[in-house]
Design an enzyme around this catalytic site. Structure first.
Site, PDB file in Angstrom:
ATOM      1  N   ARG A 230       0.854  -1.175   0.075  1.00  0.00           N
ATOM      2  CA  ARG A 230       0.042  -0.138   0.083  1.00  0.00           C
ATOM      3  C   ARG A 230       0.868   1.038   0.019  1.00  0.00           C
ATOM      4  O   ARG A 230       1.819   1.252   0.732  1.00  0.00           O
ATOM      5  CB  ARG A 230      -1.005   0.183   1.314  1.00  0.00           C
ATOM      6  CG  ARG A 230      -2.178  -0.893   1.050  1.00  0.00           C
ATOM      7  CD  ARG A 230      -3.104  -0.362   0.294  1.00  0.00           C
ATOM      8  NE  ARG A 230      -4.320  -1.296   0.101  1.00  0.00           N
ATOM      9  CZ  ARG A 230      -4.253  -2.647  -0.510  1.00  0.00           C
ATOM     10  NH1 ARG A 230      -3.491  -2.892  -1.288  1.00  0.00           N
ATOM     11  NH2 ARG A 230      -5.528  -3.127  -0.521  1.00  0.00           N
ATOM     12  N   GLU A 259      -4.362   7.214  -5.312  1.00  0.00           N
ATOM     13  CA  GLU A 259      -4.435   6.666  -6.555  1.00  0.00           C
ATOM     14  C   GLU A 259      -5.743   7.254  -7.491  1.00  0.00           C
ATOM     15  O   GLU A 259      -6.729   7.263  -6.786  1.00  0.00           O
ATOM     16  CB  GLU A 259      -4.681   4.894  -6.067  1.00  0.00           C
ATOM     17  CG  GLU A 259      -3.465   4.615  -5.701  1.00  0.00           C
ATOM     18  CD  GLU A 259      -3.541   3.083  -5.185  1.00  0.00           C
ATOM     19  OE1 GLU A 259      -4.731   2.309  -5.627  1.00  0.00           O
ATOM     20  OE2 GLU A 259      -2.484   2.454  -5.064  1.00  0.00           O
ATOM     21  N   HIS A 278      -1.697  -0.117  -9.418  1.00  0.00           N
ATOM     22  CA  HIS A 278      -2.422  -1.040  -8.580  1.00  0.00           C
ATOM     23  C   HIS A 278      -2.899  -2.205  -9.630  1.00  0.00           C
ATOM     24  O   HIS A 278      -4.264  -2.620  -9.433  1.00  0.00           O
ATOM     25  CB  HIS A 278      -3.612  -0.449  -7.844  1.00  0.00           C
ATOM     26  CG  HIS A 278      -3.789  -0.926  -6.572  1.00  0.00           C
ATOM     27  ND1 HIS A 278      -4.065  -0.550  -5.446  1.00  0.00           N
ATOM     28  CD2 HIS A 278      -3.945  -2.458  -6.349  1.00  0.00           C
ATOM     29  CE1 HIS A 278      -4.408  -1.352  -4.516  1.00  0.00           C
ATOM     30  NE2 HIS A 278      -4.383  -2.589  -5.023  1.00  0.00           N
TER      31      HIS A 278
HETATM   32  N1  LIG Z   1      -0.860  -4.383  -5.162  1.00  0.00           N
HETATM   33  C1  LIG Z   1      -1.807  -5.231  -5.102  1.00  0.00           C
HETATM   34  O1  LIG Z   1      -2.627  -5.232  -5.951  1.00  0.00           O
HETATM   35  C2  LIG Z   1      -2.369  -5.926  -3.985  1.00  0.00           C
HETATM   36  C3  LIG Z   1      -1.756  -5.393  -2.683  1.00  0.00           C
HETATM   37  N2  LIG Z   1      -2.098  -6.035  -1.422  1.00  0.00           N
HETATM   38  C4  LIG Z   1      -1.578  -5.661  -0.102  1.00  0.00           C
HETATM   39  O2  LIG Z   1      -0.643  -6.573   0.463  1.00  0.00           O
HETATM   40  C5  LIG Z   1      -1.017  -6.909   1.664  1.00  0.00           C
HETATM   41  C6  LIG Z   1      -0.368  -8.180   2.098  1.00  0.00           C
HETATM   42  O3  LIG Z   1      -1.201  -9.007   1.411  1.00  0.00           O
HETATM   43  P1  LIG Z   1      -1.131 -10.659   1.664  1.00  0.00           P
HETATM   44  O4  LIG Z   1       0.106 -11.088   1.928  1.00  0.00           O
HETATM   45  O5  LIG Z   1      -2.365 -11.228   0.879  1.00  0.00           O
HETATM   46  O6  LIG Z   1      -2.054 -10.421   3.210  1.00  0.00           O
HETATM   47  P2  LIG Z   1      -1.510 -11.419   4.597  1.00  0.00           P
HETATM   48  O7  LIG Z   1      -2.623 -10.887   5.654  1.00  0.00           O
HETATM   49  O8  LIG Z   1      -1.584 -12.758   4.164  1.00  0.00           O
HETATM   50  O9  LIG Z   1      -0.077 -10.692   5.081  1.00  0.00           O
HETATM   51  C7  LIG Z   1       0.272  -9.754   5.708  1.00  0.00           C
HETATM   52  C8  LIG Z   1       1.184 -10.196   6.678  1.00  0.00           C
HETATM   53  O10 LIG Z   1       1.843  -9.176   7.172  1.00  0.00           O
HETATM   54  C9  LIG Z   1       1.853  -9.419   8.682  1.00  0.00           C
HETATM   55  N3  LIG Z   1       2.057  -8.052   9.603  1.00  0.00           N
HETATM   56  C10 LIG Z   1       1.320  -7.561   9.778  1.00  0.00           C
HETATM   57  N4  LIG Z   1       1.699  -6.296  10.886  1.00  0.00           N
HETATM   58  C11 LIG Z   1       3.347  -6.366  10.435  1.00  0.00           C
HETATM   59  C12 LIG Z   1       4.238  -5.597  10.896  1.00  0.00           C
HETATM   60  N5  LIG Z   1       4.136  -4.461  11.542  1.00  0.00           N
HETATM   61  N6  LIG Z   1       5.518  -5.988  10.467  1.00  0.00           N
HETATM   62  C13 LIG Z   1       5.577  -7.282   9.716  1.00  0.00           C
HETATM   63  N7  LIG Z   1       4.633  -7.770   9.329  1.00  0.00           N
HETATM   64  C14 LIG Z   1       3.353  -7.668   9.611  1.00  0.00           C
HETATM   65  C15 LIG Z   1       0.688 -10.092   8.851  1.00  0.00           C
HETATM   66  O11 LIG Z   1       0.937 -10.753  10.128  1.00  0.00           O
HETATM   67  P3  LIG Z   1      -0.870 -11.099  10.850  1.00  0.00           P
HETATM   68  O12 LIG Z   1      -1.486 -11.800   9.989  1.00  0.00           O
HETATM   69  O13 LIG Z   1      -0.449 -11.689  12.240  1.00  0.00           O
HETATM   70  O14 LIG Z   1      -1.314  -9.522  10.992  1.00  0.00           O
HETATM   71  C16 LIG Z   1       0.589 -10.818   7.568  1.00  0.00           C
HETATM   72  O15 LIG Z   1       1.495 -12.348   8.084  1.00  0.00           O
HETATM   73  C17 LIG Z   1      -2.514  -6.611   1.876  1.00  0.00           C
HETATM   74  O16 LIG Z   1      -2.812  -6.000   3.148  1.00  0.00           O
HETATM   75  C18 LIG Z   1      -2.582  -5.519   0.697  1.00  0.00           C
HETATM   76  O17 LIG Z   1      -2.589  -4.023   1.368  1.00  0.00           O
HETATM   77  C19 LIG Z   1      -2.816  -7.388  -1.540  1.00  0.00           C
HETATM   78  C20 LIG Z   1      -3.131  -8.094  -2.736  1.00  0.00           C
HETATM   79  C21 LIG Z   1      -3.006  -7.002  -3.803  1.00  0.00           C
HETATM   80  O1  LIG Z   2      -6.326  -7.551  -2.733  1.00  0.00           O
HETATM   81  C1  LIG Z   2      -5.783  -6.390  -2.376  1.00  0.00           C
HETATM   82  O2  LIG Z   2      -5.777  -5.930  -1.297  1.00  0.00           O
HETATM   83  C2  LIG Z   2      -5.558  -5.648  -3.477  1.00  0.00           C
HETATM   84  O3  LIG Z   2      -5.095  -4.489  -3.544  1.00  0.00           O
HETATM   85  C3  LIG Z   2      -5.976  -6.068  -4.826  1.00  0.00           C
HETATM   86  O4  LIG Z   2      -6.747  -4.824  -5.546  1.00  0.00           O
END
Ligand SMILES: NC(=O)C1=CN([C@@H]2O[C@H](COP(=O)(O)OP(=O)(O)OC[C@H]3O[C@@H](n4cnc5c(N)ncnc54)[C@H](OP(=O)(O)O)[C@@H]3O)[C@@H](O)[C@H]2O)C=CC1
Ligand SMILES: O=C(O)C(=O)CO
Length: 310
Positions: A230, A259, A278
Site C-alpha cells: 500500500r 490513486e 495497482h
Molecule cells: N498491489 C496489489 O494489487 C495488492 C496489494 N495487497 C496488499 O498486500 C498486503 C499483504 O497481502 P497478503 O500477503 O495477501 O496479506 P496477509 O494478511 O496474508 O499478509 C500480511 C502479513 O503481514 C503481517 N504483518 C502485520 N503487521 C506487520 C508488521 N508490523 N510487520 C511485519 N509484518 C506484519 C501479517 O501478520 P498478521 O497476520 O499476524 O497480522 C501477515 O503475516 C495487503 O494487506 C494489501 O494491502 C494485496 C493484494 C494485492
Molecule cells: O487484494 C488487495 O488488497 C488489492 O489491493 C487488490 O486490489
C-alpha cells in the site's frame, strides 16, 4: 435468506463471479448505480471503493461486506464490526499474481529493459556503466510482511533465483516460516542489510510510513525498494528525496497514497522510479480466483439464518 437479495458490486470483477452472484441475487453494478449501495444492498462487494462509517449508518439492509482481495484498509472495519456486519476477504487468492509483479518490478529495476528499449528506439545505447545490472542473487533481499504474498515472493526468490532472503513478520508461527529464509528480529535488521527490499505488510496505523526518512537512511547506499502493498506504508516524499540524492538506487511501486497518482508526483521526477497502477492482483487467473472466492463467501453469509430483531 431474503428472497433474491440485492448485491451491489462497485467495481469490475470476473464475469464468472458475477454470474455466480446472479444465481442467487439481483446484482447491481459495477458502475454509478452501485454507488447507491447503502440505500438498497443486502451485500456489497468492493475492490478499492471506500466503505465509510457514514455509509454504514445509512445501510440498514446490509448483511455483509465482501472485499475483493486482501487489504481492508479502505473499509471502516471497526464501524462494520460495531454494526454487526462481517467484512469478508479473499486474502491469498491474488498472492501468486502480486508476487509475479513484485519480481517483475525487481528485475526491471536491476536490468532496466525499459531504459534500454527507449535508448535503442532513439538510435542510442546507454553508457557502458549503465548497461551493467545486478542478478537478484547478488543482492541481499529483504521482505517486510510474510503473509500469503510475502511468502510467495520468498519462494520465488529462494527457489527461482537462489537469492539470500531475510524477512520480518512478528506474528507468523515458526511452523509456517519458509525454509531457507532467515528470520529477522526487527524491521531495522531487515532495513540495514537489504540490497533490495520488498514490502508486503498490510496498511495499519503502526505500519503507516514504516519506510520514512530514517528507514531509508538505515538502508545500504545503492539499495532498491519494491512496494506492492500500500502507498501509505511509504513516506513518498522521503523516498523521492532518497532516490534523488542517490542513496536509494531505484524504486518501483504498484501502489500510491493517492490513486491514481498525480503525474506531477515527486516520484516520477526523482530518478529511477517505475510506477504501475495497482495491477498486482489483476491477472486472468488471479481475478477469477478472487472473484469466485468472494462471491462464494458472500453467498454463504447471505444464506445464514438472520437473527430476529426486536
Ligand atoms: N498491489 C496489489 O494489487 C495488492 C496489494 N495487497 C496488499 O498486500 C498486503 C499483504 O497481502 P497478503 O500477503 O495477501 O496479506 P496477509 O494478511 O496474508 O499478509 C500480511 C502479513 O503481514 C503481517 N504483518 C502485520 N503487521 C506487520 C508488521 N508490523 N510487520 C511485519 N509484518 C506484519 C501479517 O501478520 P498478521 O497476520 O499476524 O497480522 C501477515 O503475516 C495487503 O494487506 C494489501 O494491502 C494485496 C493484494 C494485492
Ligand atoms: O487484494 C488487495 O488488497 C488489492 O489491493 C487488490 O486490489
Amino acid at each position: 435468506m431474503v428472497d433474491r437479495p440485492t448485491i451491489c458490486v462497485t467495481e469490475h470483477i470476473h464475469p464468472d463471479a458475477m454470474a455466480r452472484l446472479a444465481e442467487i441475487g439481483n446484482v447491481i453494478g459495477p458502475g454509478p448505480e452501485a454507488d447507491d449501495w447503502p440505500a438498497r444492498a443486502e451485500a456489497v462487494i468492493v475492490r478499492s471503493a471506500p466503505v465509510s462509517q457514514e455509509q454504514l449508518q445509512r445501510a440498514v439492509r446490509l448483511r455483509v461486506i465482501g472485499k475483493h482481495g486482501a487489504g481492508t484498509d479502505t473499509i471502516d472495519v471497526q464501524a462494520a464490526n460495531a454494526a454487526g456486519i462481517p467484512v469478508l476477504t479473499a486474502a491469498g487468492t491474488n498472492a501468486e499474481s502480486v508476487a509475479d509483479l513484485a519480481i517483475c518490478l525487481a528485475l526491471n529495476l536491476l536490468r532496466a529493459p525499459d531504459l534500454h528499449d527507449a535508448a535503442l528506439r532513439g538510435g542510442r545505447m546507454l553508457a557502458p556503466r549503465q548497461r551493467i545490472g545486478f542478478e537478484l542473487s547478488e543482492l541481499q533481499a529483504g521482505i517486510l510482511g510474510m503473509g500469503a504474498i510475502g511468502r510467495a515472493v520468498a519462494q520465488r526468490l529462494v527457489h527461482g533465483f537462489g537469492a539470500q532472503v531475510l524477512a520480518y513478520d512478528p506474528m507468523l508461527p515458526a511452523s509456517d516460516w519458509p525454509e531457507r529464509v532467515e528470520r529477522a528480529e526487527t524491521v531495522d535488521d531487515v532495513l540495514s542489510r537489504s540490497g533490495i527490499l520488498f514490502l508486503h505488510l498490510p496498511l495499519l496505523p503502526e505500519t503507516t510510513h514504516v519506510l520514512n526518512e530514517r528507514a531509508f537512511a538505515l538502508m545500504p547506499r545503492g539499495s532498491f525498494v519494491v512496494n506492492c502493498a500500500r502507498g501509505g506504508i511509504v513516506d513518498e516524499v522521503a523516498l523521492a528525496e532518497a532516490i534523488a540524492d542517490g542513496h536509494i538506487a531505484g524504486a518501483a511501486s504498484d501502489v500510491f497514497e493517492a490513486e491514481p497518482p498525480d503525474p506531477q508526483h515527486a516520484l516520477f521526477s526523482a530518478g529511477r522510479f517505475i510506477g504501475t497502477p495497482h495491477i498486482g492482483g489483476s491477472t486472468e487467473a488471479g481475478l477469477k480466483r478472487t472473484g469466485m472466492l468472494i462471491a462464494e463467501r458472500v453467498i454463504s453469509e447471505l444464506k445464514k439464518p438472520r437473527e430476529i430483531e426486536d
